[in-house]
Scaffold this motif. Structure first.
Motif, PDB file in Angstrom:
ATOM      1  N   ASP A  77       0.820  -1.213   0.000  1.00  0.00           N
ATOM      2  CA  ASP A  77       0.000   0.000   0.000  1.00  0.00           C
ATOM      3  C   ASP A  77       0.848   1.255   0.000  1.00  0.00           C
ATOM      4  O   ASP A  77       0.437   2.295  -0.494  1.00  0.00           O
ATOM      5  N   HIS A  78       2.015   1.164   0.608  1.00  0.00           N
ATOM      6  CA  HIS A  78       2.840   2.370   0.766  1.00  0.00           C
ATOM      7  C   HIS A  78       4.296   2.005   0.454  1.00  0.00           C
ATOM      8  O   HIS A  78       5.142   1.944   1.351  1.00  0.00           O
ATOM      9  N   ALA A 110       2.203  -0.093  -9.742  1.00  0.00           N
ATOM     10  CA  ALA A 110       1.029   0.745  -9.459  1.00  0.00           C
ATOM     11  C   ALA A 110      -0.072  -0.071  -8.796  1.00  0.00           C
ATOM     12  O   ALA A 110      -0.928  -0.651  -9.460  1.00  0.00           O
ATOM     13  N   THR A 111      -0.056  -0.103  -7.465  1.00  0.00           N
ATOM     14  CA  THR A 111      -1.100  -0.834  -6.744  1.00  0.00           C
ATOM     15  C   THR A 111      -2.423  -0.063  -6.748  1.00  0.00           C
ATOM     16  O   THR A 111      -3.421  -0.546  -6.221  1.00  0.00           O
ATOM     17  N   GLY A 112      -2.417   1.131  -7.336  1.00  0.00           N
ATOM     18  CA  GLY A 112      -3.661   1.907  -7.454  1.00  0.00           C
ATOM     19  C   GLY A 112      -4.185   1.965  -8.872  1.00  0.00           C
ATOM     20  O   GLY A 112      -5.048   2.791  -9.167  1.00  0.00           O
ATOM     21  N   ALA A 113      -3.681   1.116  -9.746  1.00  0.00           N
ATOM     22  CA  ALA A 113      -4.178   1.093 -11.127  1.00  0.00           C
ATOM     23  C   ALA A 113      -5.145  -0.074 -11.312  1.00  0.00           C
ATOM     24  O   ALA A 113      -5.013  -1.107 -10.659  1.00  0.00           O
ATOM     25  N   TYR A 114      -6.140   0.128 -12.195  1.00  0.00           N
ATOM     26  CA  TYR A 114      -6.921  -1.030 -12.634  1.00  0.00           C
ATOM     27  C   TYR A 114      -5.947  -2.048 -13.198  1.00  0.00           C
ATOM     28  O   TYR A 114      -4.996  -1.696 -13.897  1.00  0.00           O
ATOM     29  N   SER A 115      -6.201  -3.307 -12.922  1.00  0.00           N
ATOM     30  CA  SER A 115      -5.363  -4.360 -13.485  1.00  0.00           C
ATOM     31  C   SER A 115      -6.086  -4.999 -14.663  1.00  0.00           C
ATOM     32  O   SER A 115      -7.227  -4.647 -14.977  1.00  0.00           O
ATOM     33  N   ILE A 339      -7.079  -4.545  -5.708  1.00  0.00           N
ATOM     34  CA  ILE A 339      -5.690  -5.028  -5.762  1.00  0.00           C
ATOM     35  C   ILE A 339      -5.237  -5.577  -4.403  1.00  0.00           C
ATOM     36  O   ILE A 339      -4.491  -6.554  -4.348  1.00  0.00           O
TER      37      ILE A 339
END
Lengths: 484, 484
Positions: A77-78, A110-115, A339
Motif C-alpha cells: 500500500d505504501h 502501481a497498486t492503485g491502477a486497474y489491473s 488489488i
C-alpha cells in the motif's frame, strides 16, 4: 413521505423482490437494532452484547489477522516504506522481499491502477503455482479470475449459465443462500438435492440422479451442479470416493461442476482431507475436454479469515475459447477486483515456507487458529447434543454447526400464531433472550418438517463456555415453556 | 478441444452475449497481445511500448498516489505499526491520528471483517460530513452505500429498476459504456438522448423530452435518467441552469435521476464549477418527497486516481423505506465492499485540512496533478484541432478528449471491406502504427454518420509531445493513404 410513483416497491424488478439472503436477513437486521439499543440504553436488555454467530466473519469476533499477510499488504500500500531504513526493524525480512517481488510483477508498481480484468498476471501465476503445489496437477494463470471474494465469481457463472426460468442449477439442501439468492436474481430454477443428515450430511448420487431426472421431466434444462466442500452450513468433508462419483456424474450428464472450495483449509478431523475437484478429475484422467469445472476460493475463510479484504478467485477449466471470452467480458464490465484482495489471494495460496524468517510465527498463528476452531467446534457440538431435542452432526470442516431442533408442537403453533417459521421463531427468541445471533435453517433449506439453526464456531475460545451456558439456559426455558 | 455441449457459447445467457464493453473491448485485447509480443520479440513492432489511452487509469501511466492516503491505508492494514516508536519517523502525525480515528470506528478495529453491507458506519459518517461540507446541505450516513468503485452501484440500481425489455433508461449519447453494458445485462432498453457536439456537448431539455415521449409512444416505461457530469467521454461540465432544468424534468416526469459524479474533482476551466445534483435539487427547495436521486462517486478518478483500490459510494435520497430495504438486500448478497476501498472513500471525501501536518504536501500533490492534467488536456486538444479533418471540443473536466474524425470516403470503404466500423478501423490502424490505444466512438454511441475516438489525457506530461508527434505522423499518413 410518499415516494415517487416510479419507484414504488411493487414496481421493482420481481427477481430482486423474490431474492432472499438469510445470513443477513430479518434476524440479523433485528440484531443490529438491538446492538444500537445497547449503545443508547445500556442495561435495557437481558444481555450486554450481541454475539454475531450468523456469519463466518472470524475477525469480527476477535480473530487476529496473520501478521505476515498484513505486513506485505502494508508495504504494497505504501511502497515508499521499502526505501526507509526503519522499515527493516518494523517488518520481517521475508515480508519485505515478498512485497518487492509482488510490486515487481505489477506494471509500474502501481497498486492503485486497474489491473487486467482477470487480475494481475504475476499474482495469477503465484495462485496457479499454489494450486499446482496443492494438487500435484498443473494450473494455469490464464484459467484464474481473481475476484472480490468468492461471491462475485458465483454471480458471474450464474449470469452466464442462466437464460430464463427453465434453466436449472442443482444445489445441495441445506445450501449456502448465496446460491439461492444468485439463482433468484438471475431468474433461474434451483433444483434441490438433499444431503442426508443421518449419514453426516452425505451426498447420495442416487438422489442427485433422481432430482436431475425429475427436473428434466418438468422441462428444466439443468446446466450445473453446485457442490460445497467442506460443506456450508453442514460442515461435512466429502470422501474421496464420493468426489469421484460426483465428477463422473457431471461428465455423464453434461453438467458444469461449480465447486465451492472456500473452506479448503478448515478441516478439523484427522481421517478426512481436502481434495479439490480438479485434482480428483485429473487423477481420473479427465482433462479439459471432459468436464467444465469451476473452483471458487476466498481469502475470507481458512485460517486467514480476511473477509473484509474481499479477495478470492475462480479457476475455470474445460470451457471453450468463445465461452471464456464471454466470462472475460463479464469480468471486464466491473474492470477488475481490488488489488489488496488480489495480493492477499496470492499470499494465502503461497504462505511463508520452511526457511523463511516468518515461517515459525506464521505456522504458530495458523496452527493456533485451526486447533482452537477444532476445539470450539467440538465443545459446541457436545453442548448441543446434551440438550433435550437437539441433535448435531460433527463439524468435520468449515465454520458452522447445523443442529436439528426437534421443536415441540406447541412451539410450532406459537410460531404459526406469530407468523414465523418455527426455526425463525426459535432463533428470534434466542436472540432476544441471549443476544446470540444464529440463522434459522429455513434460510438454507431443510427436509420439510425438520428445523435447524446454523451457528458459527467463531466466538473466541474463552467465550465458548459462556455461550454454552446462555444457550443452555435459553433452550431449557424454551422447552419448558412449550413442552407438549 | 470440443467443449461440453451444455456450455457452448450459443447456449449462454443472450443478455451476456449482447453486452458490449468497448473500453476493454477488441482493440484493448489486441493491444494486450501486442504488449506481450513486445516482451517476447522486442523490436518486432514499429514502436517500443503500448500507451494505454483507452481508460481513465492514471496510476497505470505513472501518476503517483497521494502520500497521505497511502500512509493511512498502510497503518490500517497493519495496525501493530501504531504501537511502534519507529512509526513516528516513517509516517506523518496526521496520518497516524487519522488511522487511529478510523480504527476506533471499526468494531474490534477489525479491518479484515465483513462490515455492515452499506459500509462501516463511522466511514459513512465521514463521507456524509464530506458531502455536507461540499454542498452546504446535510447528508446522512444512512443514505450512503459504500461500493467497490462506482460500477457496482450502477449495476445495483439497474438491477432494481429494470424488470424487462420494456423498462427504459435515458442515457446520454455519447455515454460511458458501463451504462449500455449494464442495461444490456439486465435486459432493459437504453433510451438515447443526444448531446450536442456543436454547443460543446450541450444537454438540451427539448431533446430529452422528445426522446422520452418517443420511447413512451413505443410502450417503453422510462424509469430513470442517467447524467454524467463532468461528462464521459465528452468532458463537458454542465452549467448550473442546465442542472436546474434537468432536476425539474426528472421531477415532472417521475424519473429517478442517476447522477454519475465521479469526475467531480476533475475540472480544468475557471468559468465552470462542479455542483452535485443533490445540491441543485435542495437549493430549488426539493426534498426527499420530490425526487429519487442517486449520486455515484469513486476513488478511481479525481486527483486521487486510485482505480485499483475499488472504492466508491452511492448516496441515495428520495426513495421509500421499502425500496431502500430492497437496495440493502441486494447490497447484502455480496456482503460488503472491500474495507481498504471503504477507508479510501472516507479519505477522499475528507482530505487533510489547513493546519494538518500533511496539508502542505497534500495540497502540492493535488494541485500538481490537476494543473498538469489541465495542461495535458489543452495540449492534446490543440494538437487534435490542428490536424486535417479533426475537430475537438475542449475538455472542461473529466479525463478524456472525444475528437470527431472526418474520415474520407475511401477510409470508410476500406473499413467496410475489413468488416470494421470506420472509427474502429482508424483506432486499430492507430494502435498498429503507434502503440497508442484509444477507444472508437462507436463504443460510446455517436450521431450516425459521425466518427470519433476517445483518448485519455493521462499520459505523463513529459510524454505528451511524443504522443502528439506519433499521432500526427500516423494521422497524416492515414489521410494521405485514403484521401478522396
Amino acid at each position: 413521505m410518499a415516494p415517487a410513483s416510479s419507484v414504488a416497491v411493487e414496481n421493482l424488478n420481481p427477481k430482486v423482490l423474490k431474492c432472499e439472503y438469510a445470513v443477513r436477513g430479518e434476524i440479523v437486521i433485528h440484531a443490529q437494532r438491538l446492538q444500537q439499543q445497547l449503545q443508547t440504553q445500556p442495561g435495557s436488555l437481558p444481555f450486554d452484547q450481541i454475539l454475531f454467530c450468523n456469519i463466518g466473519n472470524p475477525q469480527s469476533l476477535g480473530q487476529q489477522p496473520v501478521t505476515f499477510f498484513r505486513e506485505v499488504l502494508a508495504l504494497c500500500d505504501h511502497p515508499c516504506l521499502l526505501e526507509k531504513e526503519e522499515t527493516k526493524s518494523l517488518f520481517s525480512a521475508d515480508a519485505i522481499s515478498r512485497a518487492k517481488q509482488i510490486l515487481a510483477t505489477i506494471p509500474g508498481r502501481a497498486t492503485g491502477a486497474y489491473s487486467h480484468s482477470q487480475g494481475i498476471k504475476g499474482l495469477r501465476d503465484a495462485i496457479a503455482a499454489g494450486i499446482t503445489s496443492r494438487d500435484g496437477f498443473p494450473a494455469n494463470a490464464d484459467d484464474i479470475f481473481i475476484t472480490d471474494g468468492a461471491s462475485p465469481g458465483v454471480h458471474m457463472m450464474m449470469q452466464l449459465l442462466i437464460r430464463n426460468e427453465k434453466d436449472g442449477i442443482l444445489c445441495p439442501i441445506p445450501q449456502y443462500p448465496l446460491y439461492s439468492a444468485s439463482i433468484a436474481l438471475h431468474g433461474g430454477a434451483l433444483v434441490p438435492y438433499y444431503l442426508d443428515e443421518k449419514t453426516g450430511w452425505g451426498l447420495e448420487i442416487s438422489d442427485l440422479k433422481k432430482q436431475l431426472e425429475d427436473a428434466r421431466s418438468k422441462g428444466i434444462d439443468v446446466r450445473a451442479l453446485v457442490v460445497i466442500n467442506p460443506g456450508n452450513p453442514t460442515g461435512q468433508v466429502l470422501a474421496e470416493d464420493n468426489q469421484y462419483d460426483i465428477v463422473k456424474f457431471c461428465k455423464n450428464e453434461g453438467l458444469v461442476l461449480l465447486a465451492d472450495e472456500v473452506y479448503q483449509e478448515n478441516i478439523y478431523v484427522d481421517n478426512k482431507k481436502f481434495n479439490s475437484f480438479k485434482k480428483i478429475a485429473r487423477s481420473m484422467g479427465y482433462g479439459e475436454d471432459d468436464l467444465p469445472l469451476v473452483s471458487f476460493q476466498s481469502v475470507s475463510k481458512g485460517y486467514y479469515g480476511e473477509c473484509g479484504k474481499r479477495g478470492g478467485y475462480m479457476e475455470i477449466t474445460g470451457f471453450s475459447a468463445p465461452v471464456r471470452e464471454q466470462i472475460y467480458k463479464v469480468a471486464s464490465v466491473n474492470l477488475c477486483s481490488n488489488i489488496t484482495g488480489q495480493i492477499l489471494a496470492s499470499l494465502v495460496m503461497n504462505p511463508p515456507k520452511v526457511g523463511d524468517e516468518s515461517y515459525a510465527s506464521y505456522k504458530a498463528e495458523k496452527d493456533a487458529i485451526l486447533q482452537s476452531l477444532a476445539r470450539r467446534a467440538k465443545a459446541l457440538e457436545d453442548a448441543f447434543n446434551k440438550l433435550e431435542g437437539i441433535s448435531c452432526n460433527k463439524a468435520e470442516g468449515a465454520m458452522y454447526l447445523f443442529p436439528q431442533i426437534h421443536l415441540p408442537q406447541k412451539a410450532i403453533e406459537a410460531a404459526k400464531a406469530a407468523e414465523k417459521a418455527p426455526d425463525a421463531f426459535y432463533a428470534l427468541r434466542l436472540l432476544e433472550s441471549t443476544g446470540i445471533v444464529v440463522v434459522p435453517g429455513s434460510g438454507f433449506g431443510q427436509v420439510p418438517g425438520t428445523w435447524h439453526i446454523r451457528c458459527t464456531i467463531l466466538p473466541q475460545e474463552d467465550k465458548i463456555p459462556a455461550v454454552i451456558t446462555r444457550f443452555k439456559a435459553f433452550h431449557e426455558a424454551f422447552m419448558a415453556e412449550y413442552r407438549d
